[in-house]
Each structure stands twice: as structure tokens, then as C-alpha cells.
Design a protein around this motif. Structure first.
Motif, PDB file in Angstrom:
ATOM      1  N   GLY A 213       0.852  -1.077  -0.125  1.00 26.36           N
ATOM      2  CA  GLY A 213      -0.036  -0.080  -0.065  1.00 26.36           C
ATOM      3  C   GLY A 213       0.588   1.324  -0.108  1.00 26.36           C
ATOM      4  N   ASN A 214       0.386   2.479  -0.304  1.00 23.78           N
ATOM      5  CA  ASN A 214       0.822   3.713  -0.216  1.00 23.78           C
ATOM      6  C   ASN A 214      -0.105   4.824   0.116  1.00 23.78           C
ATOM      7  N   ALA A 215       0.428   6.043   0.604  1.00 19.30           N
ATOM      8  CA  ALA A 215      -0.138   7.200   0.663  1.00 19.30           C
ATOM      9  C   ALA A 215       0.564   8.146  -0.062  1.00 19.30           C
ATOM     10  N   ASP A 216      -0.150   9.039  -0.783  1.00 19.44           N
ATOM     11  CA  ASP A 216       0.567  10.108  -1.825  1.00 19.44           C
ATOM     12  C   ASP A 216      -0.040  11.574  -1.513  1.00 19.44           C
ATOM     13  N   VAL A 217       0.329  12.434  -0.924  1.00 21.32           N
ATOM     14  CA  VAL A 217       0.039  13.638  -0.676  1.00 21.32           C
ATOM     15  C   VAL A 217       0.578  14.818  -1.350  1.00 21.32           C
ATOM     16  N   MET A 218      -0.277  15.334  -2.058  1.00 21.66           N
ATOM     17  CA  MET A 218       0.368  16.610  -2.919  1.00 21.66           C
ATOM     18  C   MET A 218      -0.085  17.643  -2.431  1.00 21.66           C
ATOM     19  N   GLY A 219       0.966  18.559  -1.586  1.00 22.69           N
ATOM     20  CA  GLY A 219       0.412  19.667  -0.994  1.00 22.69           C
ATOM     21  C   GLY A 219       0.742  20.857  -2.032  1.00 22.69           C
ATOM     22  N   PRO A 220       0.609  22.202  -1.514  1.00 26.51           N
ATOM     23  CA  PRO A 220       0.545  23.565  -2.201  1.00 26.51           C
ATOM     24  C   PRO A 220       1.525  23.096  -3.192  1.00 26.51           C
ATOM     25  N   SER A 221       1.187  23.307  -4.516  1.00 26.45           N
ATOM     26  CA  SER A 221       1.992  23.282  -5.878  1.00 26.45           C
ATOM     27  C   SER A 221       1.442  24.152  -7.004  1.00 26.45           C
ATOM     28  N   PHE A 222       2.073  24.502  -7.841  1.00 31.11           N
ATOM     29  CA  PHE A 222       1.520  25.420  -8.935  1.00 31.11           C
ATOM     30  C   PHE A 222       2.434  25.167 -10.337  1.00 31.11           C
ATOM     31  N   MET A 223       1.952  25.718 -11.359  1.00 31.66           N
ATOM     32  CA  MET A 223       2.443  25.638 -12.548  1.00 31.66           C
ATOM     33  C   MET A 223       2.192  26.906 -13.277  1.00 31.66           C
ATOM     34  N   PHE A 224       3.183  27.404 -14.139  1.00 35.55           N
ATOM     35  CA  PHE A 224       2.814  28.494 -14.930  1.00 35.55           C
ATOM     36  C   PHE A 224       3.691  28.684 -16.254  1.00 35.55           C
ATOM     37  N   ASN A 225       3.337  29.168 -17.362  1.00 34.01           N
ATOM     38  CA  ASN A 225       3.878  29.334 -18.524  1.00 34.01           C
ATOM     39  C   ASN A 225       4.965  30.472 -18.408  1.00 34.01           C
ATOM     40  N   ILE A 226       6.045  30.152 -18.778  1.00 32.10           N
ATOM     41  CA  ILE A 226       7.245  31.048 -18.985  1.00 32.10           C
ATOM     42  C   ILE A 226       6.859  32.004 -20.282  1.00 32.10           C
ATOM     43  N   ASN A 227       6.726  31.113 -21.428  1.00 35.78           N
ATOM     44  CA  ASN A 227       6.496  31.795 -22.785  1.00 35.78           C
ATOM     45  C   ASN A 227       5.555  30.826 -23.420  1.00 35.78           C
ATOM     46  N   ARG A 228       5.748  30.878 -24.970  1.00 34.47           N
ATOM     47  CA  ARG A 228       4.819  30.030 -25.531  1.00 34.47           C
ATOM     48  C   ARG A 228       5.250  28.560 -25.549  1.00 34.47           C
ATOM     49  N   THR A 229       6.449  28.454 -25.518  1.00 35.55           N
ATOM     50  CA  THR A 229       7.398  27.058 -25.613  1.00 35.55           C
ATOM     51  C   THR A 229       7.885  26.553 -24.503  1.00 35.55           C
ATOM     52  N   SER A 230       7.755  27.116 -23.148  1.00 37.66           N
ATOM     53  CA  SER A 230       8.266  26.621 -21.988  1.00 37.66           C
ATOM     54  C   SER A 230       7.438  26.982 -20.616  1.00 37.66           C
ATOM     55  N   SER A 231       7.338  26.049 -19.635  1.00 40.11           N
ATOM     56  CA  SER A 231       6.756  26.121 -18.381  1.00 40.11           C
ATOM     57  C   SER A 231       7.431  25.542 -17.341  1.00 40.11           C
ATOM     58  N   LEU A 232       7.087  26.188 -16.105  1.00 33.51           N
ATOM     59  CA  LEU A 232       7.633  25.767 -14.945  1.00 33.51           C
ATOM     60  C   LEU A 232       6.642  25.357 -13.913  1.00 33.51           C
ATOM     61  N   ALA A 233       7.147  24.529 -13.104  1.00 32.99           N
ATOM     62  CA  ALA A 233       6.335  24.023 -12.024  1.00 32.99           C
ATOM     63  C   ALA A 233       6.997  23.898 -10.729  1.00 32.99           C
ATOM     64  N   VAL A 234       6.449  24.175  -9.743  1.00 29.09           N
ATOM     65  CA  VAL A 234       6.898  24.017  -8.260  1.00 29.09           C
ATOM     66  C   VAL A 234       6.010  23.179  -7.412  1.00 29.09           C
ATOM     67  N   PHE A 235       6.708  22.047  -6.824  1.00 28.48           N
ATOM     68  CA  PHE A 235       5.445  21.156  -6.138  1.00 28.48           C
ATOM     69  C   PHE A 235       6.224  20.534  -4.948  1.00 28.48           C
ATOM     70  N   THR A 236       4.915  20.138  -4.098  1.00 27.23           N
ATOM     71  CA  THR A 236       5.461  19.541  -2.592  1.00 27.23           C
ATOM     72  C   THR A 236       4.663  18.230  -2.636  1.00 27.23           C
ATOM     73  N   ARG A 237       5.113  17.230  -2.100  1.00 27.16           N
ATOM     74  CA  ARG A 237       4.457  15.868  -1.813  1.00 27.16           C
ATOM     75  C   ARG A 237       5.035  15.309  -0.773  1.00 27.16           C
ATOM     76  N   GLY A 238       3.973  14.593  -0.133  1.00 25.64           N
ATOM     77  CA  GLY A 238       4.499  13.604   1.041  1.00 25.64           C
ATOM     78  C   GLY A 238       4.027  12.177   0.916  1.00 25.64           C
ATOM     79  N   ARG A 239       5.177  11.373   0.917  1.00 25.20           N
ATOM     80  CA  ARG A 239       4.830   9.945   0.477  1.00 25.20           C
ATOM     81  C   ARG A 239       5.265   8.910   1.494  1.00 25.20           C
ATOM     82  N   VAL A 240       4.355   7.754   1.471  1.00 22.21           N
ATOM     83  CA  VAL A 240       4.545   6.674   2.297  1.00 22.21           C
ATOM     84  C   VAL A 240       4.323   5.422   1.665  1.00 22.21           C
ATOM     85  N   SER A 241       5.273   4.403   1.761  1.00 23.24           N
ATOM     86  CA  SER A 241       5.081   3.085   1.124  1.00 23.24           C
ATOM     87  C   SER A 241       5.592   2.171   2.117  1.00 23.24           C
ATOM     88  N   TYR A 242       4.545   0.869   2.023  1.00 20.20           N
ATOM     89  CA  TYR A 242       4.851  -0.300   2.708  1.00 20.20           C
ATOM     90  C   TYR A 242       4.145  -1.381   2.042  1.00 20.20           C
TER      91      TYR A 242
END
Length: 702
Positions: free
Chosen positions: A96-125
Motif C-alpha cells: 500500500g501507499n499514501a501520496d499527499v500532494m501539497g501546495p503546488s503550482f505551474m505557470f507558463n514562462i512563454n509560448r514554448t516553456s513552462s515551470l512548476a514548483v511542487f510539494t509531496r508527502g509519500r509513504v510506502s509499505y
């Protein structure tokens, strides 16, 4: 006793992470910042200006030992121990696992490139490769006076909890008509929050319920075991695996990376593609433009080093009493107190569940899609402290639109069989499960998962084209006035008003003709025939001759159009032909006077040499009348047969003609004919008359 032995098995059993996150939702083109989980290339050329995830949670559990029907659990007095279906076998798996995606965002730099910043918490057993019969004996309410045996082989366990903070960059590398290619990379800082792992070799435990005599007729169980066990953990797990608490662990950091590439086949590119003023293609981002999309990604490269973690090795060969076993506080006390420690050292790095993912998405019709996703583990199942993912194949039909999507994934998970789920996205809310329908409909479901979350989506808007000229307002220099793409959406000017745009007008300041590239037609040679119609624009001519002067081939001053003899000098009175000199009776008589002197050898057509002078005179007379035609006629007397005389006359006439032609008289002016004895000029009764009848005449053909 029961709890202690079960805990021991969990430590000694193998574990590999076989868990999936957000099943179905990640196939949605409107999953936004979540798309980087499956493939970091997904964030560029997306349907969002920006996408902000507030919180999202996904949990997953699956096994191949225990099955049930969710409806029975909800609607009846369900006993998990007796009412569920059990499938013990030599190697059973629980994960099993748990995957928590916290505050994260993405945006476009221009017409051909994009950037994202993300946070995650993960548990696996997971408990992996445990003997199902052994597990069944321990999990049942057994009588502690009953013997049992734990017979296992090589075992691996890994339990890990960590947090991620990452940044994703993606860029379009090719946008060429039908073919589109983009790629992305995620770099992640990893913070460990707890880790425990164990691996055993040739583990065997034999419990004898009354194997030890305590005296006075009392007995206690004995536990005979063999094999070796390595047990490692982070420093926030002190005595027992049950004490696993999630907290930031000092000195437990690492780095990870995800890589991905996406190819799109866009056969209908012409229907939505525009061009900017520099000729670069531009396709509105609010549209899904592909018929077929192929994605390939490599995720979770990296590991976490628990610098303060420890790993101890134990030889568990020997026999201990049940009372001694029960008196220990936890698994670490059991191993260190009752068995021999054979080694100690730092904990091994906790390897992330590195995996390869292949995704195929096909646009069935407009807003309906069919998705195929496969996951392959690249981590060994026999490496200490290594997480893994299972081999999974999912087919997901879906309806997808800007504010709402619905999907029904069907998955085949290694060890757990087929699962059927459903999910949806409605604006900021997403909710679903990859197994909810299986749980409701099947009486033997071996997996369960659910996910939910909230986000703030900011979608790409439909580009505006106010003047409807095919040039989007954002690229249109004249958004209120229709114009071509080449002129940045502005109409071309026509300075002289001749309906030829200045860009195509060779004479933009002078009214001209469309056919002459905006210039007026000219008459270079001044013959009143415009150059466009003049075959001889540099030389004055006649309209009847397409602007060219009439020729005078023979130079007689009479133009060819009026000259009946264009190759011969002539006179106007004779329509350009030379005047014909008439052959007079005197000339005719003179010719025949010469002709009568032509002599032949007797009975032949051979001309005698003494006749040459007369023939030359005849030639000179004929050349004086080049346009006159003459007939060379042969005659004989009546001596001999008529047929013979006829042949001889013809041969002599032809012989004379040949002589004349060979000496310069045109053959077309002469003809030869023989009359034999048919045209005498004197009587054949006498010698003198017969001599006159043997003759050649040259007569004018009128």
C-alpha cells in the motif's frame, strides 16, 4: 504471543512498494500540475495559464491473499476474519501507499516553456513473499497450545516515508505541422521522515506449544528458529517497527529526478494553426490538438541517505522459550537479546521506486478519449531498502472538457488482478478511485484506493479575432480591420487605386493594369500597338502582322503579303513575280532548225558527236526563257515495224532530254515523248521523205 509473533513476521517478511497514485485522473489533459507526477513534459503546452493545487490525497492498498465485497462490509455485520475469502499460497503479498500532494503550482514562462514548483508527502509499505499458510495460522484466533511452523525463504522489507520539494521545467522542442515534441525534467529535494527495512535468508521458525518443562507439571512453548536477519532503521524508530512515527529526521536527505518526453501526432493541424508575422506557427493553447499522443517517462531516480540510521545483522539459529520471547519489548529487543548479533553498521540508502512509464492517448471523437498506461519497475526486488512499483496496465476511456471530465479506468495490477474504477473532475474538485466499481460489484476484490483534492485552475482562454481575418488579436497590428497574416493582420495599401496592392504593384504611384503588375501598358516602338499585344515591341509594324513590319524576302520592293513570288524578284505589275518572256514563232522555228540537225547512230538512241554543237545552241536558247516549258518529241520513218519505231522514237526523245538536263536545263521544264511513225512531215515512199521524217523536235508547251 500472537501479536508479538505477527510483528516479527512483518519485520522478517519482504516488502516492495507496489502502489499507484491518482489512477485515471493523471490521464486527463486538465490534471494540470498533477501531470508532472506521471511525466514532467505534461506541464508545457497545457490547457492552463496556471494551475494551483491546494491539497490532494491518494491512498492505495492491494494484496493477493484476502478478498471481499465492499457492499457486504457496509450493509451487514461483516467479520473480516471469517467472512472474507482467503487465498494462501507460498508467496503472498500485501502492499500500500499514501501520496499527499501539497501546495503546488505551474505557470507558463512563454509560448514554448513552462515551470512548476511542487510539494509531496509519500509513504510506502508492504509485506512481500510471505507464506500464506503461515500468515493464516497467525492471523486466526488460534489456541496457543497448538503448534505451528513459519517456513520462509529469502525475505525483503522496506517501509519508507519522505517529503519532496521539487521544480519542473518543460519545453517544446518541435512544432512542425503534423509533428509536435516536448520534454521535461523534475529535480527533487528529498527529506526523509522514517525508514525501516529488513531482509532475511533461509528463515524458519518452529513453535512447539509445550516444548519446555517448567517443573511441577507446567510447560511453556519453545521457539526453534534458524536463518539470518539484517534489520535497519532510521533513528526515529527506537525499539520496535510499531513505533514508526512520521517526523523530519536529521541528516536524512537526498535528491531525485524525473524525466519525460511526449510526442503528439496532429493530422488536422491546418484547421487550427495560425502564423505570426515572422511565419512561425501558432496553435491556440486552449485546444487539444492531437489525434494520438505518446508519452515516455522515467520517474523517481534517486535515494535518501539516513546518515544516523543503523543496520544490524543477526543469526537467529537456536531455541528460546515462549516466556523469554514474550518478555521482550519489541523486535529489536528480541533480536539483540535472544539471538547473536553478527554485525553492525550504517543503514543502507533508501532507494526511490524508479519506474518506466509508457502512455498512449487516442482521441476517439471530439471530447472522447481512450488512454493506455503501463508502469514497469526498474528496481530490483532483492535489493535491501529499495522501493518498487508493480507492473501495471490501465485502459481508461474518458470524456474530457474544460470544466468537467469523467473517466472509468480498468487496470490489471500484478498480484491483485483486474480493477475497475471511476473518477471525475469538476472545476476545482477532483475525486475518484481506480477500484470503486470492483469493490461494489465483485465479491472478491483484493484492492482499494481513493483520491480527492482541491485546486485553483486558471484555464487558457479562447483567442479572439475581432476582425475575423485569421490573425489572432494578440498578434494583429490592426485588430479592428481585416488583413492578411503577412502584413500582421493589416490590409495592404493601394496608393494609386488600381486594385493592385502596393506590395505587388511595380508602379505603386501610377494607375496600371492587374495583368501588368500594376503598371500601365506602353508602346515602345510607337506603332500604336501596345507592347502586350506587339510581337515586335522594339520595331514599328502593322496591326495586321501583330505589330511586326511585313517582310520582303526577295528584296523586290513588294512585301511578302502582296508578293505572289516571295522568293523571286518580280514586278508590281506581275504581283511580285518576274515578267515572263514570250517564246516567239521565230524562236520556236530556230529551236527546231537546230533540233533537226541532231543525228543518231543508225537504229539506236545514241547521239552522234557532231550533234553536240546544235545541242549547245538549243541549251542557250532554253536558258533565255527560264519559265517556259518544252516538249522533246521523237519521230521515225515507216521502215520497220511500228512497235519498233515507237520504242526508238521514245528512246531518242529521252536521250536528248537527258543531255539537256545534264547540261543545265531544269528537268521540270522538259518532257520527252515519242510518236514513232505516226506524224510524218513527208512521204515515206522516197528516200528524201523518209530522211525528213527521222527527226527530233523541241516545242513550247503552252
Amino acid at each position: 504471543m500472537k501479536k508479538t509473533i505477527l510483528t516479527s513476521l512483518l519485520v522478517l517478511g519482504g516488502l516492495s512498494v507496489k502502489a499507484q497514485s491518482y489512477i485515471g485522473y493523471l490521464s486527463d489533459n486538465y490534471s494540470g500540475v498533477h501531470g508532472l507526477i506521471a511525466n514532467p513534459a505534461n506541464i508545457v503546452d497545457s490547457r492552463f495559464k496556471t494551475d494551483v493545487n491546494l491539497v490532494g490525497v491518494s491512498t492505495f492498498f492491494s494484496n493477493d491473499y484476502y478478498g471481499l465485497k465492499l457492499g457486504d462490509v457496509v450493509t451487514s455485520d461483516f467479520d473480516f476474519d471469517t467472512d472474507g475469502k482467503k487465498y494462501p499460497k507460498e508467496n503472498n503479498n500485501f502492499f500500500g501507499n499514501a501520496d499527499v500532494m501539497g501546495p503546488s503550482f505551474m505557470f507558463n514562462i512563454n509560448r514554448t516553456s513552462s515551470l512548476a514548483v511542487f510539494t509531496r508527502g509519500r509513504v510506502s509499505y508492504n509485506v512481500n513473499k510471505i507464506n500464506g499458510t503461515t500468515f493464516e495460522n497467525i492471523s486466526n484466533e488460534f489456541d496457543e497450545n497448538e503448534d505451528f511452523i513459519v517456513d520462509e525463504d529469502d525475505l525483503y522489507l522496506t517501509a519508507n516515508a519522505w517529503a519532496e520539494v521539487g521544480i519542473t521545467y518543460a519545453k517544446v522542442f518541435m512544432n512542425k505541422e503534423q509533428h509536435f515534441l516536448k520534454a521535461g525534467v523534475s529535480l527533487k529535494y528529498l527529506q526523509g521522515m522514517g525508514n525501516a527495512y529488513a531482509n532475511g535468508e533461509n528463515v524458519n521458525i518452529n513453535y512447539d506449544a509445550d516444548g519446555t518443562d517448567l517443573g511441577g507439571g507446567e510447560t511453556t512453548g519453545s521457539i526453534t528458529s534458524q536463518g539470518t536477519v539484517n534489520y535497519g532503521h532510521s533513528d526515529n524508530i527506537n525499539d520496535d517497527f510499531d513505533d514508526f512515527e512520521f517526523e523530519i529526521v536529521d541528516g536524512a536527505t537526498g535528491f531525485g529526478a524525473d524525466l519525460g518526453v511526449v510526442y503528439e501526432w496532429r493530422p488536422n493541424y491546418a484547421s487550427y494553426t495560425s502564423k505570426d508575422s515572422e511565419g512561425n506557427p501558432y496553435a491556440p493553447k486552449y485546444l487539444n490538438k492531437y489525434k494520438l499522443k505518446l508519452g515516455l517517462s522515467l520517474t523517481d531516480l534517486g535515494s535518501i541517505q539516513y546518515k544516523n540510521g543503523t543496520e544490524n545483522a543477526y543469526d537467529i539459529t537456536g531455541t528460546v522459550t515462549e516466556d523469554d520471547f514474550d518478555n521482550q519489548d519489541g523486535i529489536e529487543d528480541i533480536l539483540s537479546t535472544l539471538y547473536s548479533q553478527t554485525g553492525t553498521g550504517k543503514a543502507a540508502k533508501s532507494a526511490l521506486p524508479t519506474a518506466l512509464h509508457l502512455n498512449v492517448d487516442y482521441n476517439l471523437h471530439k471530447k472522447f478519449y481512450l488512454n493506455l498506461n503501463t508502469d514497469f519497475s526498474l528496481s530490483s526486488n532483492s535489493k535491501a531498502n529499495a522501493n518498487r512499483v508493480p507492473t501495471v496496465a490501465s485502459i481508461t476511456p474518458r470524456f474530457e472538457s474544460k470544466w468537467f471530465s469523467f473517466y472509468m479506468p480498468v487496470s490489471l495490477i500484478q498480484g491483485s488482478g483486474a480493477q475497475w474504477g471511476a473518477g471525475f473532475r469538476a472545476g476545482p474538485l477532483y475525486l475518484g478511485s481506480g477500484s470503486v466499481l470492483s469493490l461494489l460489484m465483485s465479491d472478491n476484490s483484493k484492492a482499494a484506493d481513493v483520491y480527492a483534492g482541491l485546486k485553483i485552475p486558471v484555464y487558457q482562454g479562447k483567442p479572439k479575432d475581432k476582425d475575423d481575418d485569421g490573425v489572432l488579436d494578440k498578434m494583429d497590428d490592426c485588430p479592428q480591420e481585416s488583413g492578411p497574416i503577412e502584413n500582421n493582420g493589416c490590409p495592404w495599401p493601394d496608393t494609386d487605386g488600381d486594385q493592385v496592392w502596393d506590395k505587388d504593384d511595380n508602379c505603386p504611384q501610377e494607375v496600371g493594369e492587374i495583368e501588368n503588375n500594376g503598371c500601365p501598358w506602353i508602346d515602345t516602338d510607337g506603332d500604336s500597338i501596345l507592347d502586350k499585344d506587339d510581337k515586335c515591341p522594339e520595331e514599328a509594324g502593322d496591326a495586321a502582322n501583330n505589330g511586326c513590319p511585313w517582310p520582303d524576302t526577295d528584296g523586290d520592293g513588294i512585301l511578302d503579303k502582296d508578293d505572289n513570288c516571295i522568293d523571286k524578284n518580280g514586278t508590281v505589275a506581275n504581283n511580285g513575280c518576274p515578267e515572263i518572256v514570250q517564246v516567239t514563232a521565230e524562236v520556236q522555228k530556230k529551236l527546231n532548225d537546230y533540233a533537226k540537225t541532231i543525228l543518231f547512230n543508225s537504229g539506236t538512241a545514241s547521239i552522234k558527236a557532231e550533234s553536240t554543237s546544235a545541242l549547245v545552241d538549243i541549251i542557250n536558247i532554253l536558258k533565255e526563257y527560264p519559265d517556259a516549258k518544252f516538249s522533246v518529241e521523237g519521230h521515225t520513218d515507216s521502215i520497220g515495224s511500228k512497235a519498233t519505231n515507237q520504242q526508238l522514237s521514245e528512246a531518242r526523245a529521252l536521250s536528248v532530254k537527258d543531255f539537256l538536263v545534264k547540261n543545265g536545263v531544269d528537268a521540270f521544264r522538259l518532257s520527252a515523248v515519242g510518236y514513232g511513225e505516226d506524224k510524218p512531215i513527208a512521204t515515206n515512199m522516197y528516200k528524201d521523205g523518209r530522211a525528213k521524217n527521222r527527226r527530233v523536235e523541241i516545242n513550247l508547251v503552252k
